[in-house]
Design a protein around this motif. Sequence first.
Motif, short mmCIF file in Angstrom:
data_model
loop_
_atom_site.label_atom_id
_atom_site.label_comp_id
_atom_site.label_asym_id
_atom_site.label_seq_id
_atom_site.Cartn_x
_atom_site.Cartn_y
_atom_site.Cartn_z
N LEU A 107 -40.28 22.71 -81.52
CA LEU A 107 -38.85 22.41 -81.59
C LEU A 107 -38.53 21.10 -80.86
CD1 LEU A 107 -37.25 25.94 -81.04
CD2 LEU A 107 -37.18 24.56 -83.14
N LYS A 108 -39.13 20.93 -79.70
CA LYS A 108 -38.91 19.71 -78.92
C LYS A 108 -39.43 18.48 -79.67
CE LYS A 108 -37.74 17.78 -74.98
NZ LYS A 108 -36.38 17.79 -74.47
N GLU A 109 -40.61 18.62 -80.26
CA GLU A 109 -41.19 17.52 -81.03
C GLU A 109 -40.31 17.18 -82.24
OE1 GLU A 109 -45.55 16.40 -82.79
OE2 GLU A 109 -44.76 18.40 -83.24
N GLU A 110 -39.81 18.20 -82.91
CA GLU A 110 -38.93 18.00 -84.06
C GLU A 110 -37.65 17.28 -83.65
OE1 GLU A 110 -36.35 20.96 -86.81
OE2 GLU A 110 -38.46 21.48 -86.61
N GLU A 111 -37.11 17.67 -82.50
CA GLU A 111 -35.89 17.05 -81.98
C GLU A 111 -36.12 15.56 -81.70
OE1 GLU A 111 -33.75 17.16 -77.68
OE2 GLU A 111 -34.13 19.12 -78.60
N ILE A 112 -37.25 15.26 -81.08
CA ILE A 112 -37.58 13.86 -80.77
C ILE A 112 -37.79 13.07 -82.05
CG2 ILE A 112 -39.35 12.37 -79.74
CD1 ILE A 112 -39.71 14.60 -77.60
N ALA A 113 -38.55 13.64 -82.99
CA ALA A 113 -38.86 12.94 -84.25
C ALA A 113 -37.62 12.70 -85.09
CB ALA A 113 -39.89 13.74 -85.04
N LYS A 148 -34.72 11.94 -84.00
CA LYS A 148 -34.00 10.79 -83.41
C LYS A 148 -34.77 9.49 -83.59
CE LYS A 148 -31.71 13.63 -79.97
NZ LYS A 148 -31.68 14.05 -78.57
N ASN A 149 -36.11 9.58 -83.42
CA ASN A 149 -36.93 8.38 -83.53
C ASN A 149 -38.34 8.80 -83.94
OD1 ASN A 149 -38.34 6.01 -83.32
ND2 ASN A 149 -38.03 5.76 -81.11
N MET A 204 -40.90 7.23 -84.47
CA MET A 204 -41.96 6.42 -83.88
C MET A 204 -42.04 6.59 -82.36
SD MET A 204 -43.20 5.40 -86.44
CE MET A 204 -43.58 4.18 -87.62
N ASP A 205 -41.35 7.55 -81.81
CA ASP A 205 -41.36 7.78 -80.36
C ASP A 205 -42.79 8.10 -79.90
OD1 ASP A 205 -41.06 9.02 -77.73
OD2 ASP A 205 -38.93 9.21 -78.21
N ASP A 206 -43.21 7.45 -78.83
CA ASP A 206 -44.57 7.62 -78.30
C ASP A 206 -44.83 9.04 -77.80
OD1 ASP A 206 -45.25 5.02 -78.84
OD2 ASP A 206 -44.70 4.29 -76.84
N ARG A 207 -43.80 9.76 -77.43
CA ARG A 207 -43.98 11.12 -76.92
C ARG A 207 -44.52 12.07 -77.98
NH1 ARG A 207 -38.21 12.36 -74.55
NH2 ARG A 207 -37.70 11.19 -76.43
N ILE A 208 -44.30 11.76 -79.24
CA ILE A 208 -44.76 12.63 -80.34
C ILE A 208 -46.28 12.78 -80.29
CG2 ILE A 208 -44.95 12.84 -82.85
CD1 ILE A 208 -42.14 11.58 -83.01
N HIS A 209 -46.98 11.71 -79.99
CA HIS A 209 -48.45 11.77 -79.88
C HIS A 209 -48.87 12.76 -78.78
CE1 HIS A 209 -52.61 10.66 -79.98
NE2 HIS A 209 -52.57 10.30 -78.70
#
Length: 158
Positions: A52-58, A60-61, A63-68
Motif C-alpha cells: 500500500l505504501k509503495e502504491e501510494e508513493i508510485a 504520486k511519483n 520514478m521515486d527512488d524509494r520504490i526500489h
Amino acid sequence: MGNENLSPLEKLELLLPGFKFYKSMDLIRQDDALVRYALKNNLEKLRELIELKEEEIASKNPMDDRIHGYESLLVLLRSFIQEIFAAQSGMYIIYSRYKIDENDLKNILNHDYSLISNSKDILNNFNRMDIESIIENIRNLRKTFLEREKYFNPENIR
C-alpha cells in the motif's frame, strides 16, 4: 506445554503406556504449526502495508527512488514467508525416532517468543521505521527462524 490446558481425552492419552511420547511430539508439532502460522500472518500483514505504501508513493511519483527500496524489501519478505510456509512442521519427518530434550524446548520457546513479539513490533511500528531498518529487522527475524528450525533436527544432522 503444561497439562493444565489439555482436554480430559488428551490427559488420558498421555497416561497410556507408550502413547505419552507420541502425544508429546504431536503437541510440539501442533505448537510449531501455530507459531509459524502467527509469524506468517504478521509478515503477510506487513507485506500488505508495504504494498500500500509503495502504491501510494508510485501514484504520486512513479520514478521515486524509494520504490526500489520497497521492492527489495518485498522480495526479502516474500522469500521469508515462503520459507516459513515450506518449513517442516516440528520434527514432522523424524519425530518418532528423535527425542527432544527440555533445554531444546526452552530454547524453541524463547525463539518463538522472539519471532512473534518482534514481528508484531515491526508491524506496529511500520510507519515510524525506514526501509533499511525494516530490512534489517526482517533479516534478524529470518536468522532467528533458521536458528529455531535447527532444534527440530537431531544433533548429528544440525
